[in-house]
Design a protein around this motif. Structure first.
Motif, PDB file in Angstrom:
ATOM      1  N   ILE A  77     -11.961  -4.033 -11.368  1.00 39.12           N
ATOM      2  CA  ILE A  77     -11.963  -4.915 -10.197  1.00 39.12           C
ATOM      3  C   ILE A  77     -10.661  -4.653  -9.456  1.00 39.12           C
ATOM      4  O   ILE A  77      -9.575  -4.818 -10.010  1.00 39.12           O
ATOM      5  CB  ILE A  77     -12.030  -6.412 -10.597  1.00 39.12           C
ATOM      6  CG1 ILE A  77     -13.302  -6.730 -11.377  1.00 39.12           C
ATOM      7  CG2 ILE A  77     -11.908  -7.301  -9.354  1.00 39.12           C
ATOM      8  CD1 ILE A  77     -14.581  -6.661 -10.565  1.00 39.12           C
ATOM      9  N   ASN A  78     -10.767  -4.211  -8.209  1.00 42.09           N
ATOM     10  CA  ASN A  78      -9.583  -4.028  -7.374  1.00 42.09           C
ATOM     11  C   ASN A  78      -9.342  -5.330  -6.616  1.00 42.09           C
ATOM     12  O   ASN A  78     -10.234  -5.836  -5.933  1.00 42.09           O
ATOM     13  CB  ASN A  78      -9.774  -2.909  -6.366  1.00 42.09           C
ATOM     14  CG  ASN A  78      -9.801  -1.511  -6.978  1.00 42.09           C
ATOM     15  OD1 ASN A  78     -10.152  -0.556  -6.315  1.00 42.09           O
ATOM     16  ND2 ASN A  78      -9.427  -1.364  -8.233  1.00 42.09           N
ATOM     17  N   VAL A  79      -8.140  -5.866  -6.742  1.00 44.45           N
ATOM     18  CA  VAL A  79      -7.731  -7.073  -6.018  1.00 44.45           C
ATOM     19  C   VAL A  79      -6.525  -6.678  -5.179  1.00 44.45           C
ATOM     20  O   VAL A  79      -5.536  -6.181  -5.723  1.00 44.45           O
ATOM     21  CB  VAL A  79      -7.384  -8.222  -6.985  1.00 44.45           C
ATOM     22  CG1 VAL A  79      -6.910  -9.452  -6.211  1.00 44.45           C
ATOM     23  CG2 VAL A  79      -8.583  -8.566  -7.862  1.00 44.45           C
ATOM     24  N   ALA A  80      -6.644  -6.860  -3.864  1.00 45.97           N
ATOM     25  CA  ALA A  80      -5.569  -6.394  -2.981  1.00 45.97           C
ATOM     26  C   ALA A  80      -5.436  -7.279  -1.760  1.00 45.97           C
ATOM     27  O   ALA A  80      -6.427  -7.711  -1.171  1.00 45.97           O
ATOM     28  CB  ALA A  80      -5.845  -4.957  -2.540  1.00 45.97           C
ATOM     29  N   ALA A  81      -4.177  -7.507  -1.374  1.00 44.40           N
ATOM     30  CA  ALA A  81      -3.845  -8.219  -0.142  1.00 44.40           C
ATOM     31  C   ALA A  81      -2.968  -7.290   0.682  1.00 44.40           C
ATOM     32  O   ALA A  81      -1.775  -7.186   0.432  1.00 44.40           O
ATOM     33  CB  ALA A  81      -3.114  -9.522  -0.445  1.00 44.40           C
ATOM     34  N   LEU A  82      -3.570  -6.596   1.642  1.00 42.01           N
ATOM     35  CA  LEU A  82      -2.810  -5.640   2.438  1.00 42.01           C
ATOM     36  C   LEU A  82      -2.385  -6.246   3.773  1.00 42.01           C
ATOM     37  O   LEU A  82      -1.215  -6.357   4.058  1.00 42.01           O
ATOM     38  CB  LEU A  82      -3.610  -4.362   2.662  1.00 42.01           C
ATOM     39  CG  LEU A  82      -4.018  -3.633   1.379  1.00 42.01           C
ATOM     40  CD1 LEU A  82      -4.897  -2.449   1.692  1.00 42.01           C
ATOM     41  CD2 LEU A  82      -2.815  -3.228   0.574  1.00 42.01           C
ATOM     42  N   GLY A  83      -3.346  -6.598   4.595  1.00 42.79           N
ATOM     43  CA  GLY A  83      -3.037  -7.270   5.845  1.00 42.79           C
ATOM     44  C   GLY A  83      -2.316  -6.430   6.881  1.00 42.79           C
ATOM     45  O   GLY A  83      -1.662  -6.975   7.763  1.00 42.79           O
ATOM     46  N   ASN A  84      -2.414  -5.128   6.775  1.00 43.21           N
ATOM     47  CA  ASN A  84      -1.740  -4.280   7.757  1.00 43.21           C
ATOM     48  C   ASN A  84      -2.430  -4.327   9.116  1.00 43.21           C
ATOM     49  O   ASN A  84      -1.760  -4.277  10.143  1.00 43.21           O
ATOM     50  CB  ASN A  84      -1.666  -2.837   7.259  1.00 43.21           C
ATOM     51  CG  ASN A  84      -0.819  -2.712   6.013  1.00 43.21           C
ATOM     52  OD1 ASN A  84      -0.007  -3.573   5.701  1.00 43.21           O
ATOM     53  ND2 ASN A  84      -1.021  -1.638   5.285  1.00 43.21           N
ATOM     54  N   LEU A  85      -3.742  -4.422   9.134  1.00 40.48           N
ATOM     55  CA  LEU A  85      -4.480  -4.485  10.398  1.00 40.48           C
ATOM     56  C   LEU A  85      -4.884  -5.912  10.764  1.00 40.48           C
ATOM     57  O   LEU A  85      -4.957  -6.251  11.935  1.00 40.48           O
ATOM     58  CB  LEU A  85      -5.727  -3.599  10.329  1.00 40.48           C
ATOM     59  CG  LEU A  85      -5.459  -2.104  10.145  1.00 40.48           C
ATOM     60  CD1 LEU A  85      -6.769  -1.343   9.987  1.00 40.48           C
ATOM     61  CD2 LEU A  85      -4.662  -1.560  11.320  1.00 40.48           C
ATOM     62  N   VAL A  86      -5.181  -6.728   9.756  1.00 41.91           N
ATOM     63  CA  VAL A  86      -5.551  -8.130   9.965  1.00 41.91           C
ATOM     64  C   VAL A  86      -4.448  -8.972   9.333  1.00 41.91           C
ATOM     65  O   VAL A  86      -4.352  -9.053   8.117  1.00 41.91           O
ATOM     66  CB  VAL A  86      -6.918  -8.448   9.314  1.00 41.91           C
ATOM     67  CG1 VAL A  86      -7.230  -9.931   9.427  1.00 41.91           C
ATOM     68  CG2 VAL A  86      -8.020  -7.610   9.951  1.00 41.91           C
ATOM     69  N   PRO A  87      -3.607  -9.594  10.144  1.00 44.75           N
ATOM     70  CA  PRO A  87      -2.453 -10.296   9.589  1.00 44.75           C
ATOM     71  C   PRO A  87      -2.776 -11.561   8.808  1.00 44.75           C
ATOM     72  O   PRO A  87      -1.994 -11.971   7.955  1.00 44.75           O
ATOM     73  CB  PRO A  87      -1.608 -10.619  10.826  1.00 44.75           C
ATOM     74  CG  PRO A  87      -2.566 -10.630  11.955  1.00 44.75           C
ATOM     75  CD  PRO A  87      -3.622  -9.620  11.613  1.00 44.75           C
ATOM     76  N   GLN A  88      -3.923 -12.199   9.064  1.00 51.58           N
ATOM     77  CA  GLN A  88      -4.285 -13.412   8.338  1.00 51.58           C
ATOM     78  C   GLN A  88      -4.415 -13.081   6.852  1.00 51.58           C
ATOM     79  O   GLN A  88      -5.049 -12.092   6.479  1.00 51.58           O
ATOM     80  CB  GLN A  88      -5.618 -13.949   8.861  1.00 51.58           C
ATOM     81  CG  GLN A  88      -6.072 -15.230   8.200  1.00 51.58           C
ATOM     82  CD  GLN A  88      -7.347 -15.746   8.832  1.00 51.58           C
ATOM     83  OE1 GLN A  88      -8.277 -14.995   9.096  1.00 51.58           O
ATOM     84  NE2 GLN A  88      -7.375 -17.045   9.097  1.00 51.58           N
ATOM     85  N   LEU A  89      -3.817 -13.908   5.996  1.00 53.03           N
ATOM     86  CA  LEU A  89      -3.905 -13.669   4.561  1.00 53.03           C
ATOM     87  C   LEU A  89      -5.358 -13.627   4.124  1.00 53.03           C
ATOM     88  O   LEU A  89      -6.120 -14.562   4.359  1.00 53.03           O
ATOM     89  CB  LEU A  89      -3.155 -14.763   3.784  1.00 53.03           C
ATOM     90  CG  LEU A  89      -3.245 -14.653   2.260  1.00 53.03           C
ATOM     91  CD1 LEU A  89      -2.682 -13.329   1.756  1.00 53.03           C
ATOM     92  CD2 LEU A  89      -2.526 -15.836   1.609  1.00 53.03           C
TER      93      LEU A  89
END
Length: 149
Positions: A77-89
């Motif tokens: 399971i990949n869990v990731a918070a990137l937000g580089n293009l969409v700033p909303q968490l």
């Protein structure tokens, strides 16, 4: 007042709400790909949530990841918070298999999204019911009283 970022709105199917987070399904049938979005205004990072919301987020994310792993028999399971293009968490929870189209690389940019057909979406929604299982009570109803799952 919480509003979903327009890009998330365009790319996903809304499944319902946990006590803190909105649960979304990425409209890409290549992967079982879910997104949690805390329903808080102007939050870009997990550390910007207050302590109670951080704890609630961890609980909801862990519940979702564990159930996805079980129901989909995931290799990872990949869990990731990137937000580089969409700033909303927003935090991605992606079921991965050793034979999926992007393995072992990240799923981003490997191929254009393949939207669900109505038949594929119906099958996925049945699996979502299994994922939520005993946690189904975590999913709220909307203001009109309609179940959103």
């Amino acid at each position: 007042m919480f509003t979903l970022h327009p890009q998330l709105e365009a790319d996903t199917i809304m499944l319902g709400d946990f006590p803190l987070c909105r649960l979304l399904l990425m409209n890409d049938a290549a992967y079982p790909w879910f997104i949690l979005v805390p329903r808080r205004e102007d939050i870009r990072e997990i550390f910007e949530l207050d302590e109670a919301d951080q704890a609630a987020f961890l609980q909801e994310s862990t519940f979702l990841a564990r159930r996805l792993s079980e129901v989909f028999a995931a290799d990872k399971i990949n869990v990731a918070a990137l937000g580089n293009l969409v700033p909303q968490l927003h935090v991605h929870h992606i079921v991965r298999y050793h034979d999926d189209p992007a393995w072992p690389a990240p799923v981003w940019g490997k191929a254009p999204a393949r939207p669900y057909t109505p038949k594929e979406l119906a099958a996925m929604l049945l699996k979502v019911g299994l994922v939520l299982g005993e946690g189904a009570e975590l999913v709220n109803e909307d203001e009109e009283g309609e179940d959103r799952t």
